[in-house]
Write an enzyme that holds these catalytic residues in place. Structure first.
Site, PDB file in Angstrom:
ATOM      1  N   SER A  18      56.099  25.818 -15.095  1.00 44.94           N
ATOM      2  CA  SER A  18      56.991  25.355 -14.348  1.00 44.94           C
ATOM      3  C   SER A  18      57.683  26.549 -13.865  1.00 44.94           C
ATOM      4  O   SER A  18      58.518  26.920 -15.022  1.00 44.94           O
ATOM      5  CB  SER A  18      57.775  24.081 -13.826  1.00 44.94           C
ATOM      6  OG  SER A  18      58.425  23.124 -14.352  1.00 44.94           O
ATOM      7  N   ASN A  73      66.438  25.550 -21.589  1.00 43.38           N
ATOM      8  CA  ASN A  73      67.602  24.772 -21.876  1.00 43.38           C
ATOM      9  C   ASN A  73      68.276  24.711 -23.046  1.00 43.38           C
ATOM     10  O   ASN A  73      66.629  24.586 -23.916  1.00 43.38           O
ATOM     11  CB  ASN A  73      68.235  23.534 -20.866  1.00 43.38           C
ATOM     12  CG  ASN A  73      67.113  22.368 -21.035  1.00 43.38           C
ATOM     13  OD1 ASN A  73      65.566  22.643 -20.453  1.00 43.38           O
ATOM     14  ND2 ASN A  73      67.093  22.105 -21.723  1.00 43.38           N
ATOM     15  N   ALA A 118      57.889  25.041 -19.824  1.00 45.14           N
ATOM     16  CA  ALA A 118      59.434  25.442 -20.091  1.00 45.14           C
ATOM     17  C   ALA A 118      59.829  23.969 -20.572  1.00 45.14           C
ATOM     18  O   ALA A 118      59.301  23.372 -20.716  1.00 45.14           O
ATOM     19  CB  ALA A 118      60.150  24.778 -18.893  1.00 45.14           C
ATOM     20  N   TYR A 153      53.758  12.491 -15.730  1.00 45.36           N
ATOM     21  CA  TYR A 153      55.121  12.544 -15.027  1.00 45.36           C
ATOM     22  C   TYR A 153      55.265  11.613 -13.737  1.00 45.36           C
ATOM     23  O   TYR A 153      55.365  10.909 -13.077  1.00 45.36           O
ATOM     24  CB  TYR A 153      56.513  13.258 -15.673  1.00 45.36           C
ATOM     25  CG  TYR A 153      56.446  14.353 -14.969  1.00 45.36           C
ATOM     26  CD1 TYR A 153      56.846  14.703 -13.407  1.00 45.36           C
ATOM     27  CD2 TYR A 153      56.345  15.579 -15.728  1.00 45.36           C
ATOM     28  CE1 TYR A 153      57.059  15.492 -13.178  1.00 45.36           C
ATOM     29  CE2 TYR A 153      56.655  16.468 -15.509  1.00 45.36           C
ATOM     30  CZ  TYR A 153      57.015  16.926 -14.187  1.00 45.36           C
ATOM     31  OH  TYR A 153      56.836  18.421 -13.518  1.00 45.36           O
ATOM     32  N   GLU A 154      53.956  12.558 -12.749  1.00 50.89           N
ATOM     33  CA  GLU A 154      53.599  12.478 -11.693  1.00 50.89           C
ATOM     34  C   GLU A 154      52.879  11.037 -11.249  1.00 50.89           C
ATOM     35  O   GLU A 154      52.472  10.988 -10.088  1.00 50.89           O
ATOM     36  CB  GLU A 154      52.954  13.368 -11.606  1.00 50.89           C
ATOM     37  CG  GLU A 154      53.497  14.773 -10.922  1.00 50.89           C
ATOM     38  CD  GLU A 154      53.068  16.446 -10.534  1.00 50.89           C
ATOM     39  OE1 GLU A 154      52.204  16.573  -9.149  1.00 50.89           O
ATOM     40  OE2 GLU A 154      52.192  17.065 -11.853  1.00 50.89           O
ATOM     41  N   MET A 162      57.165  18.692 -21.202  1.00 49.90           N
ATOM     42  CA  MET A 162      56.584  17.770 -20.751  1.00 49.90           C
ATOM     43  C   MET A 162      55.135  18.028 -20.364  1.00 49.90           C
ATOM     44  O   MET A 162      54.769  17.115 -18.968  1.00 49.90           O
ATOM     45  CB  MET A 162      57.139  16.705 -19.115  1.00 49.90           C
ATOM     46  CG  MET A 162      58.905  16.528 -19.750  1.00 49.90           C
ATOM     47  SD  MET A 162      59.886  16.034 -18.280  1.00 49.90           S
ATOM     48  CE  MET A 162      61.400  16.194 -18.424  1.00 49.90           C
ATOM     49  N   SER A 163      54.467  18.539 -21.076  1.00 50.48           N
ATOM     50  CA  SER A 163      53.693  19.583 -20.580  1.00 50.48           C
ATOM     51  C   SER A 163      52.470  19.825 -21.339  1.00 50.48           C
ATOM     52  O   SER A 163      52.647  19.677 -23.110  1.00 50.48           O
ATOM     53  CB  SER A 163      53.497  20.959 -19.096  1.00 50.48           C
ATOM     54  OG  SER A 163      54.069  21.436 -20.341  1.00 50.48           O
ATOM     55  N   HIS A 208      53.284  21.386  -1.432  1.00 51.52           N
ATOM     56  CA  HIS A 208      53.033  22.616  -2.582  1.00 51.52           C
ATOM     57  C   HIS A 208      51.497  22.195  -4.042  1.00 51.52           C
ATOM     58  O   HIS A 208      52.150  21.615  -4.615  1.00 51.52           O
ATOM     59  CB  HIS A 208      54.013  23.050  -4.059  1.00 51.52           C
ATOM     60  CG  HIS A 208      55.181  23.333  -3.241  1.00 51.52           C
ATOM     61  ND1 HIS A 208      55.357  24.937  -3.259  1.00 51.52           N
ATOM     62  CD2 HIS A 208      56.461  23.450  -3.039  1.00 51.52           C
ATOM     63  CE1 HIS A 208      56.210  25.176  -3.159  1.00 51.52           C
ATOM     64  NE2 HIS A 208      57.060  24.722  -2.797  1.00 51.52           N
ATOM     65  N   HIS A 234      51.168  16.792 -13.921  1.00 54.13           N
ATOM     66  CA  HIS A 234      51.626  16.063 -15.422  1.00 54.13           C
ATOM     67  C   HIS A 234      51.587  14.638 -15.209  1.00 54.13           C
ATOM     68  O   HIS A 234      51.575  14.182 -13.974  1.00 54.13           O
ATOM     69  CB  HIS A 234      53.203  16.275 -14.968  1.00 54.13           C
ATOM     70  CG  HIS A 234      53.821  18.035 -14.788  1.00 54.13           C
ATOM     71  ND1 HIS A 234      53.834  18.629 -13.433  1.00 54.13           N
ATOM     72  CD2 HIS A 234      54.079  18.544 -15.973  1.00 54.13           C
ATOM     73  CE1 HIS A 234      54.175  20.307 -14.127  1.00 54.13           C
ATOM     74  NE2 HIS A 234      54.060  20.226 -15.585  1.00 54.13           N
ATOM     75  N   HIS A 262      66.726  20.605 -13.333  1.00 56.55           N
ATOM     76  CA  HIS A 262      65.618  21.094 -12.739  1.00 56.55           C
ATOM     77  C   HIS A 262      65.861  22.439 -12.448  1.00 56.55           C
ATOM     78  O   HIS A 262      65.941  23.301 -12.734  1.00 56.55           O
ATOM     79  CB  HIS A 262      64.834  19.988 -12.388  1.00 56.55           C
ATOM     80  CG  HIS A 262      63.643  21.074 -11.847  1.00 56.55           C
ATOM     81  ND1 HIS A 262      62.435  20.780 -12.795  1.00 56.55           N
ATOM     82  CD2 HIS A 262      63.115  20.697 -10.786  1.00 56.55           C
ATOM     83  CE1 HIS A 262      61.194  21.525 -12.228  1.00 56.55           C
ATOM     84  NE2 HIS A 262      61.691  21.316 -10.614  1.00 56.55           N
TER      85      HIS A 262
HETATM   86  N1  HPA Z   1      63.696  18.123 -21.825  1.00 58.43           N
HETATM   87  C1  HPA Z   1      61.667  18.222 -21.501  1.00 58.43           C
HETATM   88  N2  HPA Z   1      61.437  18.637 -21.260  1.00 58.43           N
HETATM   89  C2  HPA Z   1      61.787  19.745 -20.522  1.00 58.43           C
HETATM   90  C3  HPA Z   1      63.294  19.950 -21.330  1.00 58.43           C
HETATM   91  C4  HPA Z   1      63.701  19.269 -21.993  1.00 58.43           C
HETATM   92  O1  HPA Z   1      65.432  19.563 -22.201  1.00 58.43           O
HETATM   93  N3  HPA Z   1      63.836  21.838 -20.842  1.00 58.43           N
HETATM   94  C5  HPA Z   1      62.881  22.088 -19.994  1.00 58.43           C
HETATM   95  N4  HPA Z   1      62.129  20.772 -19.709  1.00 58.43           N
END
Ligand code: HPA
Length: 272
Positions: free
Chosen positions: A31, A235, A114, A86-87, A211-212, A62, A84, A247
């Protein structure tokens, strides 16, 4: 049956109607990290929504794309807009793009994502080569019939190619880009972690949380591919920074690091 070998057959036939070249290197871009696809010359772009058997993207407006073309002098196939779990997709569906890339001829795979930094040394904007991973979700794309006739119990002692990491580190050094190495831990999402979870995951050995990636990498290793994984730390994981996670912030930091990542990835591809 979902993602049976014939699904890949149909998908391959479909893609080959547009492009008969045989890419050896694949990239799956996370992402906000799609910028490297802009460097591709002689590109053929196919909407993943039109590829038979390809899991549907649930992000409104998208549908992702598969881009085949020349990147830094190397014929590549790029998946933009990965899917993903989670989708709502099965873990097997999430691994479909890797099986498709393999069918097209890809034997080396670069995956980017990410992630949140669980190791305090990883500040937002850091780039981390994934040395190893932890599958905290416990789902595995290889559960069920052994579709592609690889090993039933594939070895996972070196899922990320350590020689490739060393080579990539020297390219980063030459480009003046600071990089780290660490362990990536996969969570299902879509909620971010609690602070207690982040503390627990850090104790388990996680440097970055996301998450991937893990489903795709398991599939790729099973298929005998060499894998390089790159996390962009967008982050500090929950409880380690001041802010609540959003996000939008994740995407924003991803874009900021985008220029470095673009340079790094094209340098790595050039030397492949
Ligand atoms: N946790 C899980 N997935 C993420 C994070 C996070 O802090 N940042 C970007 N993807």
């Amino acid at each position: 049956m979902e993602n049976s070998i014939s699904d890949i057959g149909e998908a391959l036939q479909f893609v080959r109607q547009f492009d008969t070249r045989k890419p050896k290197l694949g990239l799956i871009l996370g992402s906000g990290l799609g910028a490297v696809a802009e460097l591709v010359a002689d590109a053929v772009e196919i909407s993943t929504g039109s590829i038979p058997g390809y899991p549907e993207s649930t992000v409104a407006g998208h549908s992702g794309s598969l881009v085949i073309g020349d990147l830094a002098g190397v014929l590549v196939a790029i998946v933009r807009g990965r899917v993903h779990c989670y989708e709502g997709h099965s873990v097997r569906a999430v691994a479909f793009p890797v099986r498709l890339l393999h069918g097209l001829g890809v034997r080396r795979l670069i995956v980017t994502n990410a992630a949140g930094g669980a190791n305090p040394d990883l500040s937002p904007g850091s780039i981390m080569f994934i040395e190893d991973h932890i599958n905290s979700v416990g789902k595995n794309p290889l559960v069920g019939p052994n579709l592609d006739h690889g090993p039933r119990f594939p070895d996972m002692s070196e899922p990320y190619d350590l020689d490739w990491i060393s080579e990539a580190e020297s390219i980063a050094g030459a480009e003046g880009i600071r990089v780290h190495r660490g362990v990536y831990l996969w969570t299902l999402g879509p909620s971010y972690e609690t602070k207690a979870e982040v503390r627990a995951f850090a104790r388990l050995g996680a440097d970055a949380i996301g998450m991937s990636t893990v489903p795709e990498v398991i599939q790729a290793v099973y298929l005998g591919m060499k894998v390089l994984g790159i996390s962009t730390i967008t982050n500090r994981a929950a409880g380690l920074g001041d802010d609540r996670l959003s996000h939008e912030d994740v995407l924003e930091v991803g874009r900021r690091v985008g220029a470095d990542l673009k340079r790094l990835v094209s340098g790595i591809v050039r030397r492949t």
